[in-house]
Design an enzyme around this catalytic site. Structure first.
Site, PDB file in Angstrom:
ATOM      1  N   GLY A 125      21.951  11.490 -28.734  1.00 57.71           N
ATOM      2  CA  GLY A 125      21.338  11.834 -27.295  1.00 57.71           C
ATOM      3  C   GLY A 125      20.041  11.502 -27.588  1.00 57.71           C
ATOM      4  CG  ASP A 176      23.449   1.826 -23.415  1.00 50.38           C
ATOM      5  OD1 ASP A 176      22.498   0.350 -23.622  1.00 50.38           O
ATOM      6  OD2 ASP A 176      23.717   3.139 -23.123  1.00 50.38           O
TER       7      ASP A 176
HETATM    8  C1  GLA Z   1      20.688   3.446 -20.896  1.00 50.19           C
HETATM    9  C2  GLA Z   1      22.024   3.073 -20.207  1.00 50.19           C
HETATM   10  C3  GLA Z   1      21.420   1.686 -19.923  1.00 50.19           C
HETATM   11  C4  GLA Z   1      20.260   1.228 -20.261  1.00 50.19           C
HETATM   12  C5  GLA Z   1      19.263   1.754 -21.115  1.00 50.19           C
HETATM   13  C6  GLA Z   1      18.137   1.866 -20.346  1.00 50.19           C
HETATM   14  O1  GLA Z   1      20.898   3.473 -22.572  1.00 50.19           O
HETATM   15  O2  GLA Z   1      23.269   3.614 -20.115  1.00 50.19           O
HETATM   16  O3  GLA Z   1      22.523   0.712 -19.197  1.00 50.19           O
HETATM   17  O4  GLA Z   1      19.700   0.892 -18.390  1.00 50.19           O
HETATM   18  O5  GLA Z   1      19.305   3.325 -20.782  1.00 50.19           O
HETATM   19  O6  GLA Z   1      16.890   0.654 -20.555  1.00 50.19           O
END
Ligand code: GLA
Length: 390
Positions: A125, A176
């Site tokens: 988190g 990500d």
């Molecule tokens: C999270 C989401 C990503 C992106 C970021 C903000 O990490 O998993 O896909 O949207 O927030 O940039």
């Protein structure tokens, strides 16, 4: 715990017979380009050297076993191939299970089960992608154990995102999983999320370090405002499409946005869209600045990114703002901003070598004084993407 102990634990739980294999998937930090990935914009993340370790082997029957060494006294979660449905009681194991489910839905069916144990050193988190790391790790394990060699690393990233969207309920973008799958040592990834074209940019900072500060305020993307932000952007896009020929907010430059923004009826929603548009343009400019060795400009754009995330996109929080405000007070800080999904988590800063100790000391003390929380700091090494290790 470490990877050697994880292997021992695996053998203690599941036995030593069969072909036991080992894997690793990193976490990621995003340098700039936040909340642009579901708006057809650009992002600029890099993989970390911290991440999730996995040990796995195929079974002869149709059972799947998941074990996490991060949870004290955790039991092994058992699932059979006949029922891959989400169960609240599985807890963390819904992340790897979601990937098995997504493979199944894409015709990559398992005929035998497997045993898996994981241990990770990404704080949960914290906005450093512990869930994407676990998803891509599972993808790499399944591809390797069952010989799904036609799947590329980008496919594994997309499957990870698909499982998170459709199995675990967070409507996240691709950043990500892409960074976790495609990371490259000492490089950040300049990714255009509208078509997944990308380029690696070498991060050579002889005089500075990338430092992450963890606020230890936990966010939850599923329960939080993340999905709501995404919906606000989708609605703003619909409104803009009545006057502009665009497919995403990422198609707009600042001037065209300004000229047409009045079609977005709600003032708050207009701010969300403004962030999506300006952040994408900042990201493009920041990568150009980096290529010109203009670190000062890169840092300035990071600072602007924070202000936009704080005031227009409203995904920061008091604690994070303390970390950033305190960072900005230090001369050797080139740039500082919130990173990741928001509502807590971490900041990322570029700090001159000689100021790193001062940064951690002063920001840490002021943060403790103002919030009562001990922040944690990590000096970043940029690592490789997910892979089999043994
Ligand atoms: C999270 C989401 C990503 C992106 C970021 C903000 O990490 O998993 O896909 O949207 O927030 O940039």
């Amino acid at each position: 715990m470490n990877e050697v102990q994880l292997r021992e634990k695996f053998e203690e739980i599941y036995g030593t017979d069969g072909e036991i294999r080992e894997y690793f998937a990193p976490g990621r930090v995003n340098l700039i380009g936040e909340h642009t990935d579901y708006n057809g914009g650009h992002v600029f993340p890099c993989a970390l050297t911290i991440g999730t370790y996995g040990v796995a082997k195929k079974r002869e029957d149709n059972k799947i076993h998941f074990y996490s060494a991060n949870l004290e006294n955790a039991a092994v979660v058992e699932v059979t191939l006949d029922d891959l449905s989400y169960q609240k009681s599985y807890g963390w194991a819904n992340y790897p299970l979601g990937v098995v489910w997504a493979f199944d839905g894409k015709g990559k069916k398992l005929t035998q089960g497997f045993d898996m144990a994981i241990w990770g050193n990404i704080p949960n988190g914290s906005g450093l992608s512990s869930s994407a790391s676990l998803e891509v790790l599972t993808g790499v394990i399944l591809r390797d154990l069952y010989g799904f060699d036609d799947l590329s690393m980008i496919d594994l990233a997309l499957i990870g995102q698909y499982s998170e969207n459709n199995f675990n309920g967070c409507n996240c973008g691709i950043m990500d999983q892409f960074a976790v799958a495609m990371g490259k040592k000492d490089h950040a990834i300049f990714l255009d999320t509208s078509d997944l074209s990308y380029e690696y940019a070498k991060i050579q900072l002889p005089d500075a370090k990338i430092v992450i500060a963890n606020s230890k305020v936990k966010h939850s993307l599923v329960d939080g405002k993340y999905n709501e932000r995404r919906e606000e952007c989708a609605k703003a896009l619909e409104e803009l499409q009545t006057v502009c020929d665009i497919e995403s907010l990422g198609d707009l430059d600042e001037a065209t946005f300004e000229a047409n923004k009045s079609v977005i009826k709600d003032a708050e929603r207009q701010k969300r869209a403004k962030h999506a548009v300006t952040e994408n343009q900042r990201t493009i400019k920041a990568v150009a600045a980096l290529k010109n060795n203009d670190l000062k400009q890169f840092g300035e754009l990071m600072n602007q990114s924070h202000i936009s995330l704080r005031d227009d996109y409203k995904v920061s929080c008091e604690e994070i703002d303390v970390l950033v405000d305190e960072a900005w007070k230090i001369d050797g800080v080139i740039g500082s901003r919130i990173t990741g999904g928001g509502f807590g988590g971490c900041t990322v800063s570029i700090v001159k070598n000689e100021s790193v100790d001062e940064f951690m000391d002063k920001v840490g003390k002021a943060y403790k004084e103002k919030t009562g929380i001990d922040a944690e700091f990590y000096v970043v090494d940029i690592g490789e993407g997910a892979r089999r290790t043994v």
